[in-house]
Design a protein around this motif. Sequence first.
Motif, PDB file in Angstrom:
ATOM      1  N   THR A 191    -115.544 -63.109 -24.201  1.00  0.00           N
ATOM      2  CA  THR A 191    -116.284 -63.808 -25.110  1.00  0.00           C
ATOM      3  C   THR A 191    -116.083 -63.200 -26.280  1.00  0.00           C
ATOM      4  O   THR A 191    -116.501 -61.930 -26.647  1.00  0.00           O
ATOM      5  CB  THR A 191    -117.960 -63.735 -24.767  1.00  0.00           C
ATOM      6  OG1 THR A 191    -118.063 -64.115 -23.547  1.00  0.00           O
ATOM      7  CG2 THR A 191    -118.881 -64.823 -25.900  1.00  0.00           C
ATOM      8  N   PRO A 192    -115.767 -64.198 -27.452  1.00  0.00           N
ATOM      9  CA  PRO A 192    -115.644 -63.424 -28.951  1.00  0.00           C
ATOM     10  C   PRO A 192    -117.213 -63.214 -29.451  1.00  0.00           C
ATOM     11  O   PRO A 192    -118.052 -63.643 -29.194  1.00  0.00           O
ATOM     12  CB  PRO A 192    -114.915 -64.531 -29.614  1.00  0.00           C
ATOM     13  CG  PRO A 192    -115.220 -65.668 -28.966  1.00  0.00           C
ATOM     14  CD  PRO A 192    -115.440 -65.451 -27.309  1.00  0.00           C
ATOM     15  N   ALA A 193    -116.994 -62.651 -30.791  1.00  0.00           N
ATOM     16  CA  ALA A 193    -118.126 -62.451 -31.484  1.00  0.00           C
ATOM     17  C   ALA A 193    -118.807 -63.766 -31.789  1.00  0.00           C
ATOM     18  O   ALA A 193    -118.309 -64.856 -32.184  1.00  0.00           O
ATOM     19  CB  ALA A 193    -117.833 -61.436 -32.753  1.00  0.00           C
ATOM     20  N   GLY A 194    -120.271 -63.822 -31.743  1.00  0.00           N
ATOM     21  CA  GLY A 194    -120.870 -65.162 -32.303  1.00  0.00           C
ATOM     22  C   GLY A 194    -121.019 -65.963 -30.702  1.00  0.00           C
ATOM     23  O   GLY A 194    -121.660 -66.816 -30.929  1.00  0.00           O
ATOM     24  N   GLY A 195    -120.586 -65.647 -29.632  1.00  0.00           N
ATOM     25  CA  GLY A 195    -120.601 -66.125 -28.343  1.00  0.00           C
ATOM     26  C   GLY A 195    -121.656 -65.773 -27.655  1.00  0.00           C
ATOM     27  O   GLY A 195    -122.636 -64.862 -28.021  1.00  0.00           O
ATOM     28  N   THR A 196    -122.156 -66.199 -26.399  1.00  0.00           N
ATOM     29  CA  THR A 196    -123.102 -65.959 -25.583  1.00  0.00           C
ATOM     30  C   THR A 196    -122.804 -65.810 -24.228  1.00  0.00           C
ATOM     31  O   THR A 196    -121.920 -66.558 -23.702  1.00  0.00           O
ATOM     32  CB  THR A 196    -124.268 -67.160 -25.581  1.00  0.00           C
ATOM     33  OG1 THR A 196    -123.772 -68.347 -25.275  1.00  0.00           O
ATOM     34  CG2 THR A 196    -124.674 -67.264 -27.015  1.00  0.00           C
ATOM     35  N   ILE A 197    -123.663 -65.173 -23.491  1.00  0.00           N
ATOM     36  CA  ILE A 197    -123.340 -65.076 -22.181  1.00  0.00           C
ATOM     37  C   ILE A 197    -124.705 -65.482 -21.392  1.00  0.00           C
ATOM     38  O   ILE A 197    -125.916 -64.665 -21.793  1.00  0.00           O
ATOM     39  CB  ILE A 197    -123.043 -63.411 -21.660  1.00  0.00           C
ATOM     40  CG1 ILE A 197    -121.747 -63.055 -22.199  1.00  0.00           C
ATOM     41  CG2 ILE A 197    -123.171 -63.739 -20.079  1.00  0.00           C
ATOM     42  CD1 ILE A 197    -121.245 -61.815 -21.898  1.00  0.00           C
ATOM     43  N   ILE A 210    -126.663 -67.339  -8.435  1.00  0.00           N
ATOM     44  CA  ILE A 210    -126.606 -66.512  -9.521  1.00  0.00           C
ATOM     45  C   ILE A 210    -125.466 -67.020 -10.305  1.00  0.00           C
ATOM     46  O   ILE A 210    -124.416 -67.240  -9.934  1.00  0.00           O
ATOM     47  CB  ILE A 210    -126.497 -64.966  -9.454  1.00  0.00           C
ATOM     48  CG1 ILE A 210    -127.407 -64.298  -8.456  1.00  0.00           C
ATOM     49  CG2 ILE A 210    -126.318 -64.240 -10.770  1.00  0.00           C
ATOM     50  CD1 ILE A 210    -127.196 -62.934  -7.846  1.00  0.00           C
ATOM     51  N   MET A 211    -125.976 -67.344 -11.534  1.00  0.00           N
ATOM     52  CA  MET A 211    -124.823 -68.093 -12.372  1.00  0.00           C
ATOM     53  C   MET A 211    -124.824 -66.955 -13.667  1.00  0.00           C
ATOM     54  O   MET A 211    -125.539 -67.043 -14.386  1.00  0.00           O
ATOM     55  CB  MET A 211    -125.111 -69.232 -12.908  1.00  0.00           C
ATOM     56  CG  MET A 211    -124.735 -70.471 -11.883  1.00  0.00           C
ATOM     57  SD  MET A 211    -126.236 -70.718 -10.786  1.00  0.00           S
ATOM     58  CE  MET A 211    -127.519 -71.395 -11.862  1.00  0.00           C
ATOM     59  N   VAL A 212    -123.348 -66.941 -13.946  1.00  0.00           N
ATOM     60  CA  VAL A 212    -122.985 -65.989 -15.002  1.00  0.00           C
ATOM     61  C   VAL A 212    -121.900 -66.870 -15.830  1.00  0.00           C
ATOM     62  O   VAL A 212    -120.840 -67.090 -15.540  1.00  0.00           O
ATOM     63  CB  VAL A 212    -122.341 -64.520 -15.041  1.00  0.00           C
ATOM     64  CG1 VAL A 212    -121.805 -63.959 -16.110  1.00  0.00           C
ATOM     65  CG2 VAL A 212    -123.110 -63.831 -14.089  1.00  0.00           C
ATOM     66  N   ALA A 213    -122.626 -67.475 -17.065  1.00  0.00           N
ATOM     67  CA  ALA A 213    -121.722 -68.495 -17.870  1.00  0.00           C
ATOM     68  C   ALA A 213    -121.406 -67.618 -19.187  1.00  0.00           C
ATOM     69  O   ALA A 213    -122.380 -67.087 -19.897  1.00  0.00           O
ATOM     70  CB  ALA A 213    -122.351 -69.621 -17.982  1.00  0.00           C
ATOM     71  N   ASP A 214    -120.132 -67.787 -19.738  1.00  0.00           N
ATOM     72  CA  ASP A 214    -119.846 -67.439 -21.074  1.00  0.00           C
ATOM     73  C   ASP A 214    -119.203 -68.438 -21.896  1.00  0.00           C
ATOM     74  O   ASP A 214    -118.629 -69.547 -21.440  1.00  0.00           O
ATOM     75  CB  ASP A 214    -118.644 -66.238 -20.818  1.00  0.00           C
ATOM     76  CG  ASP A 214    -117.333 -66.683 -20.595  1.00  0.00           C
ATOM     77  OD1 ASP A 214    -116.811 -67.227 -20.855  1.00  0.00           O
ATOM     78  OD2 ASP A 214    -117.185 -66.133 -19.162  1.00  0.00           O
ATOM     79  N   THR A 215    -119.128 -68.217 -23.367  1.00  0.00           N
ATOM     80  CA  THR A 215    -118.512 -69.263 -24.089  1.00  0.00           C
ATOM     81  C   THR A 215    -117.372 -68.768 -24.463  1.00  0.00           C
ATOM     82  O   THR A 215    -116.947 -68.791 -25.886  1.00  0.00           O
ATOM     83  CB  THR A 215    -119.388 -69.405 -25.331  1.00  0.00           C
ATOM     84  OG1 THR A 215    -119.696 -68.202 -26.082  1.00  0.00           O
ATOM     85  CG2 THR A 215    -120.857 -70.200 -24.858  1.00  0.00           C
ATOM     86  N   GLY A 216    -116.378 -68.089 -23.914  1.00  0.00           N
ATOM     87  CA  GLY A 216    -115.255 -67.426 -24.044  1.00  0.00           C
ATOM     88  C   GLY A 216    -113.951 -68.380 -24.149  1.00  0.00           C
ATOM     89  O   GLY A 216    -114.105 -69.490 -23.937  1.00  0.00           O
ATOM     90  N   THR A 217    -112.845 -67.974 -23.879  1.00  0.00           N
ATOM     91  CA  THR A 217    -111.783 -68.649 -23.779  1.00  0.00           C
ATOM     92  C   THR A 217    -111.309 -69.379 -22.587  1.00  0.00           C
ATOM     93  O   THR A 217    -110.313 -70.259 -22.585  1.00  0.00           O
ATOM     94  CB  THR A 217    -110.398 -67.724 -24.184  1.00  0.00           C
ATOM     95  OG1 THR A 217    -110.446 -66.794 -23.289  1.00  0.00           O
ATOM     96  CG2 THR A 217    -110.622 -67.112 -25.454  1.00  0.00           C
ATOM     97  N   GLY A 218    -112.074 -69.332 -21.849  1.00  0.00           N
ATOM     98  CA  GLY A 218    -111.841 -69.883 -20.379  1.00  0.00           C
ATOM     99  C   GLY A 218    -110.801 -69.518 -19.581  1.00  0.00           C
ATOM    100  O   GLY A 218    -110.147 -68.672 -19.917  1.00  0.00           O
ATOM    101  N   ILE A 219    -110.393 -69.977 -18.522  1.00  0.00           N
ATOM    102  CA  ILE A 219    -109.195 -69.589 -17.501  1.00  0.00           C
ATOM    103  C   ILE A 219    -108.301 -70.742 -17.426  1.00  0.00           C
ATOM    104  O   ILE A 219    -108.790 -72.012 -17.211  1.00  0.00           O
ATOM    105  CB  ILE A 219    -110.059 -69.029 -16.232  1.00  0.00           C
ATOM    106  CG1 ILE A 219    -111.157 -68.166 -16.340  1.00  0.00           C
ATOM    107  CG2 ILE A 219    -108.901 -68.741 -15.205  1.00  0.00           C
ATOM    108  CD1 ILE A 219    -111.840 -67.967 -15.052  1.00  0.00           C
ATOM    109  N   ALA A 220    -106.963 -70.341 -17.574  1.00  0.00           N
ATOM    110  CA  ALA A 220    -106.018 -71.437 -17.279  1.00  0.00           C
ATOM    111  C   ALA A 220    -106.089 -72.062 -16.059  1.00  0.00           C
ATOM    112  O   ALA A 220    -106.247 -71.362 -15.200  1.00  0.00           O
ATOM    113  CB  ALA A 220    -104.663 -70.850 -17.855  1.00  0.00           C
ATOM    114  N   GLY A 266    -110.622 -72.917 -23.135  1.00  0.00           N
ATOM    115  CA  GLY A 266    -111.330 -73.123 -24.283  1.00  0.00           C
ATOM    116  C   GLY A 266    -112.849 -73.507 -24.391  1.00  0.00           C
ATOM    117  O   GLY A 266    -113.625 -73.512 -25.272  1.00  0.00           O
ATOM    118  N   HIS A 267    -113.597 -73.570 -23.109  1.00  0.00           N
ATOM    119  CA  HIS A 267    -114.862 -73.777 -22.959  1.00  0.00           C
ATOM    120  C   HIS A 267    -115.474 -72.943 -22.233  1.00  0.00           C
ATOM    121  O   HIS A 267    -116.485 -73.168 -21.557  1.00  0.00           O
ATOM    122  CB  HIS A 267    -114.966 -75.394 -22.483  1.00  0.00           C
ATOM    123  CG  HIS A 267    -114.589 -76.251 -23.287  1.00  0.00           C
ATOM    124  ND1 HIS A 267    -113.169 -76.886 -23.440  1.00  0.00           N
ATOM    125  CD2 HIS A 267    -115.186 -77.110 -24.438  1.00  0.00           C
ATOM    126  CE1 HIS A 267    -113.122 -77.899 -24.406  1.00  0.00           C
ATOM    127  NE2 HIS A 267    -114.439 -77.874 -24.779  1.00  0.00           N
TER     128      HIS A 267
END
Length: 277
Positions: A191-197, A210-220, A266-267
């Motif tokens: 997750t880059p700066a400004g993102g959320t987990i 249990i769900m751990v969701a991030d707003t990072g780059t995603g997985i190909a 990207g999501h």
Amino acid sequence: MLAALVSPPVVGLVLALFAGAVCIGSALVLVRRVRRGERAVHELDLRLIQSQKLAAIGELSSGIAHEINNPLAIIAQELDLVRDISGAAELTAADLAEAKDSLDEIGRQVDRCRQITHKLLNFARKMDPVLQEEALDRVIEDMALLVEREAMGRGVEIVRDYALGLPPVRTDVPLLRQVVLNLLTNALHATPAGGTITLSTRQVGSRARIMVADTGTGIAPENLAKIFNPFFTTKEPGQGTGLGLSLSHGIVERLGGAITVASEPGHGATFTVSLPL
């Protein structure tokens, strides 16, 4: 003459019994070897889990140090104030009240340090698997607090979305803590700066999620099928062992649950751990 006295059926029976005894003996030897192999694999598995646990703590060491340094700085400040008050020529009632407030604050900060180190030592300690009932939110929150300082330093916010009234789970708490910490540290790296987990809990039938969701780059897409493979990692060389998700997958299965991942490039990504209640 002896051969004439022993009929062919008797000879066949003796040979069959001998062959059976040899087969039984060979099977027992094989079982003992398999059991020794299983014990060796189990011991290696426990060592891998412990080493990965310590590696996760190492990644968070700077955040943990800051978390402990903050109360220590407050303690030092309050001690200076108490020393100034105690060095006064005459002490007034206001001085004594201020000194008492400072001592109370020192006590609170000492308790804060104790809680931080207690949680850290509990996580790091090598423990035998023990099933016990525990509130799922408490398990998750303990790990969220360990990661939060590091997340703040990276400009990442941790959001809680815990379901109300969720029944306790009967599980191995130290192992489940390790899974949650692995998922949180992976999300933090992605997750880059400004993102959320976002940490969420839900009840679906007789299972807890249990769900751990991030707003990072995603997985190909081509990596989704390999994400739980041992030593598979998309991090830069030297930045990860590729064991965290693999061990987490094994731990969750050992606890009678399942772990899945959903992601779009990207999501961000969402890891879901499902456990029996």
